[in-house]
Design an enzyme around this catalytic site. Structure first.
Site, PDB file in Angstrom:
ATOM      1  N   GLY B  16       0.820  -1.214   0.000  1.00 17.82           N
ATOM      2  CA  GLY B  16       0.000   0.000   0.000  1.00 17.82           C
ATOM      3  C   GLY B  16       0.846   1.252   0.000  1.00 17.82           C
ATOM      4  O   GLY B  16       1.903   1.289   0.628  1.00 17.82           O
ATOM      5  N   ASP B 146       0.732   1.262   8.599  1.00 17.56           N
ATOM      6  CA  ASP B 146       0.219   0.408   9.677  1.00 17.56           C
ATOM      7  C   ASP B 146       1.157   0.337  10.882  1.00 17.56           C
ATOM      8  O   ASP B 146       0.733  -0.052  11.969  1.00 17.56           O
ATOM      9  CB  ASP B 146      -0.041  -1.010   9.155  1.00 17.56           C
ATOM     10  N   GLY B 191      -6.198  -0.045   9.441  1.00 19.45           N
ATOM     11  CA  GLY B 191      -5.454  -0.875  10.392  1.00 19.45           C
ATOM     12  C   GLY B 191      -6.138  -2.218  10.527  1.00 19.45           C
ATOM     13  O   GLY B 191      -7.120  -2.345  11.227  1.00 19.45           O
ATOM     14  N   ARG B 192      -5.592  -3.181   9.830  1.00 23.87           N
ATOM     15  CA  ARG B 192      -6.258  -4.485   9.750  1.00 23.87           C
ATOM     16  C   ARG B 192      -6.087  -5.282  11.047  1.00 23.87           C
ATOM     17  O   ARG B 192      -7.044  -5.765  11.619  1.00 23.87           O
ATOM     18  CB  ARG B 192      -5.659  -5.242   8.571  1.00 23.87           C
ATOM     19  N   GLU B 246     -10.521  -0.245  11.459  1.00 24.67           N
ATOM     20  CA  GLU B 246     -11.257  -1.110  10.528  1.00 24.67           C
ATOM     21  C   GLU B 246     -11.160  -2.574  10.936  1.00 24.67           C
ATOM     22  O   GLU B 246     -12.026  -3.376  10.609  1.00 24.67           O
ATOM     23  CB  GLU B 246     -10.734  -0.944   9.094  1.00 24.67           C
ATOM     24  N   LEU B 299      -7.610   8.698   1.873  1.00 29.34           N
ATOM     25  CA  LEU B 299      -7.057  10.013   2.218  1.00 29.34           C
ATOM     26  C   LEU B 299      -5.971   9.914   3.283  1.00 29.34           C
ATOM     27  O   LEU B 299      -4.981  10.641   3.247  1.00 29.34           O
ATOM     28  CB  LEU B 299      -8.175  10.938   2.697  1.00 29.34           C
ATOM     29  N   GLN B 300      -6.162   9.029   4.259  1.00 31.17           N
ATOM     30  CA  GLN B 300      -5.222   8.950   5.378  1.00 31.17           C
ATOM     31  C   GLN B 300      -3.852   8.418   4.986  1.00 31.17           C
ATOM     32  O   GLN B 300      -2.883   8.640   5.692  1.00 31.17           O
ATOM     33  CB  GLN B 300      -5.814   8.095   6.502  1.00 31.17           C
ATOM     34  N   ARG B 301      -3.771   7.705   3.884  1.00 26.64           N
ATOM     35  CA  ARG B 301      -2.461   7.150   3.537  1.00 26.64           C
ATOM     36  C   ARG B 301      -1.767   7.948   2.431  1.00 26.64           C
ATOM     37  O   ARG B 301      -0.592   7.690   2.151  1.00 26.64           O
ATOM     38  CB  ARG B 301      -2.577   5.669   3.167  1.00 26.64           C
TER      39      ARG B 301
END
Lengths: 412, 412
Positions: B16, B146, B191-192, B246, B299-301
């Site tokens: 990512g 992450d 954040g998985r 998430e 947007l956050q990444r």
């Protein structure tokens, strides 16, 4: 000209927040505090509701240095409302109460900061005060990210929202094209009836990293044509980036998002949302592609960290000009912006517009600024919007995070 | 020490995107271009896929001034991939092909920039090259918003994402409290399995404008307890701001968002999403409140306009240190960060960690940094995260919009 009206003022904020509505607050409050005609400066808690409830904050009690932070504090620091005033010809209850409060605090100046509905409120109060011969100068200060106020070249709040949208679209576009796979992204942007905000995504495209297709509520939405547009690009490029206004509607006027709609706001407007997810589902089914729906949501209207310095300055001046003109004897006007070209450079002039002319009209994106396929903007829009997003504010930060105004909010 | 290994290098980006992965790219490319041991600098199109497909861009052909813009260009400029390499003990097809390409271009240095899965790829390539006695120095450059890579204090990309999340939460909080009504906002953060990103929302709270409740995947999620937490605050305050990762899951390990899950990515990870909307529905039903779900989404990444200068510098240095050590004869390592306290100030030291130690482990938020109600963070987390978001980069802009790198991408 007669002697200046002497008395207190009330300032209120109304409608949806913006990144710069507090800059207008600072313009009004600072100018009012410095004015000899204005004896006391009150800030209404939650707009006209604070007047009705006698909840007024004494701005004279605030530290002037702290008030300056309002220039970069998003949302409505005094609180906002969506309160619909009755027609004074039908029901004067609220107006009588407002008059009572005005008399209690000897309020002779009233400044109301908001969009279409707020200018309507402002106009009704102005008319009522005249009808009962209560001497009070009423001025509207424009505000709306929607940019749909009639009679002004643009509205404070729009430039900053447009800058947030354009910048975010540039970043989303970079992210969405990172993998060597097929991918469709659909971004949902605010704008119930006017497409100014969704149109701002065209700034990102103009600078090489934005949506391929943009749909505005100024044109009737046709799902088949939309799917054909997307499908066509998807087959050619493998990647498609679409921006849609939340207010896109079919030819019969029904919102595309309507199936998802339940609540309404205080003015009976449908609360829209969930459109990006809904369109993503439709497009996924139609193309078989991986589709991601993104809603810019509240972020686009409160993203003060990406505010336009031009917008902040103009928002401040709108408040300042309102106070100056009210003290000079004007009443029943909204401050409006006129665009001038000075030696080839953008320049904003401040004018006054009778409130009854502006209330309840909605200014839309001119159809000639929309391309003939109704899925993009022409360069006329870029020329219009680009000056409004200019300038980087010197944001106060603590530990690299925003430092917002901390008001004492002493009740009167 | 033996004479320096002379030959070309390949640099690839994987996994990512982040706001600063291109800063690492610049660190690798600039240092490699300046190194006498490295004869040619290739950038792989879409990571290891570009090696397999013989799609390599010649970085020596780029304008050095233009390459500098990589420092502030979000997403992976060379393209990324999520390609799972087979175990070389089972299937060597891909490895043979990589060796063929390495031989074709006399590649003696391989730098791979990514997260857990990419370090696994890097480790497998390193092992294979050793097993066939092909002299090649392989180095991993860490990257992941992450922040879950084992053996490093933190990961490039995290600080900028954390800053974006904290700033956006401060703004959302301002917006969500503007009306004099009851309102619940639920923000979904990436954040998985590790909750570092959602935890970053606590920075906003620490500075007075953030979520009241934060839920991380480090603790089992209990819907009844969650609803009780929200309900309790809602009754007391009328406004509740919730941040959720998430990846929150029930005690049996199933994701709370699972009902909404369909696709999986290349590594068999479930693709999460739609959690905010789903929780908003549940909370609305339970409390009767007006609830808004917001997903920070891509947007956050990719929010490079809010990048942390500390993060940019460290990302650049990670790339630089990887090249310097490879040229000095090191191979099979990932660059790692060690936090030092120098005269009471945060300082980052660069170290090397054997790739086999880091691959496929996930570092989570320590349980002792989560409050006892499992709905917030302790001050230990703030102390950890705050230095990582510091510093305002001097962003190159044109017309007040980001100016990204424009590479020629000449194919070898």
């Amino acid at each position: 000209m007669s002697a200046k009206l002497i008395g207190a003022c009330i300032f209120g904020q109304s409608g949806g927040p913006t990144s710069v509505i507090n800059a207008s607050a600072y313009g009004v409050i600072k100018t009012a505090l410095e004015s000899e005609a204005i004896t006391k400066v009150y800030g209404a808690a939650h707009g006209i509701q604070g007047v009705l409830k006698d909840q007024l904050y004494v701005m004279d009690e605030e530290d002037p240095e702290e008030l300056r932070y309002l220039l970069h504090t998003p949302s409505s620091e005094l609180g906002s409302c969506r309160y619909k005033m009755a027609d004074p010809d039908v029901d004067v209850t609220d107006y009588k109460r407002i008059l009572e409060i005005f008399k209690k605090y000897n309020v002779r100046y009233f400044f109301y900061n908001g969009g279409n509905d707020s200018m309507d409120t402002c106009n009704k109060i102005s008319r009522y005060m005249k009808s009962v011969n209560y001497d009070c100068h009423v001025m509207g200060v424009p505000k709306t990210i929607d940019n749909d106020l009639y009679g002004t070249d643009h509205c404070p709040g729009f430039g900053s929202a447009a800058k947030y949208i354009a910048t975010s679209c540039m970043e989303i576009n970079k992210d969405a094209r990172v993998y060597d796979n097929k991918m469709i992204v659909i971004v949902e942007i605010m704008g119930r009836h006017a497409g100014w905000l969704a149109a701002s995504a065209a700034l990102a495209t103009y600078f090489g990293s934005g949506p391929d297709l943009i749909y505005l509520p100024e044109c009737d939405f046709d799902m088949d044509r939309f799917l054909a547009d997307v499908d066509d690009l998807y087959r050619k490029e493998g990647k498609v980036f679409v921006a849609v206004s939340e207010g896109i509607h079919y030819a019969d006027g029904s919102f595309v998002s309507e199936a998802k709609t339940s609540a309404t706001d205080g003015f009976g407007h449908a609360q829209l949302g969930g459109l990006a997810g809904m369109l993503a589902e439709v497009v996924k089914e139609h193309t078989g592609a991986k589709v991601r729906g993104i809603e810019l949501s509240l972020l686009q209207r409160c993203g003060a960290h990406l505010a336009s310095e031009t917008d902040i300055e103009e928002a401040f001046n709108a408040g300042k000009v309102a106070v100056e003109n009210a003290v000079d004897g004007k009443s029943g006007y909204m401050v409006a912006f006129e665009r001038e070209n000075v030696d080839g450079r953008y320049h904003c002039e401040y004018t006054l517009l009778p409130l009854e002319k502006v209330a309840n009209y909605e200014k839309k994106v001119p159809l000639e600024w929309i391309n003939k396929n109704e899925n993009g903007l022409t360069e006329d829009f870029i020329e219009y919007a680009l000056p409004l997003i200019q300038g980087e504010p010197d944001l106060p930060k603590v530990n690299s995070l925003p430092r917002y105004a901390k008001l004492k909010k002493v009740l009167a």
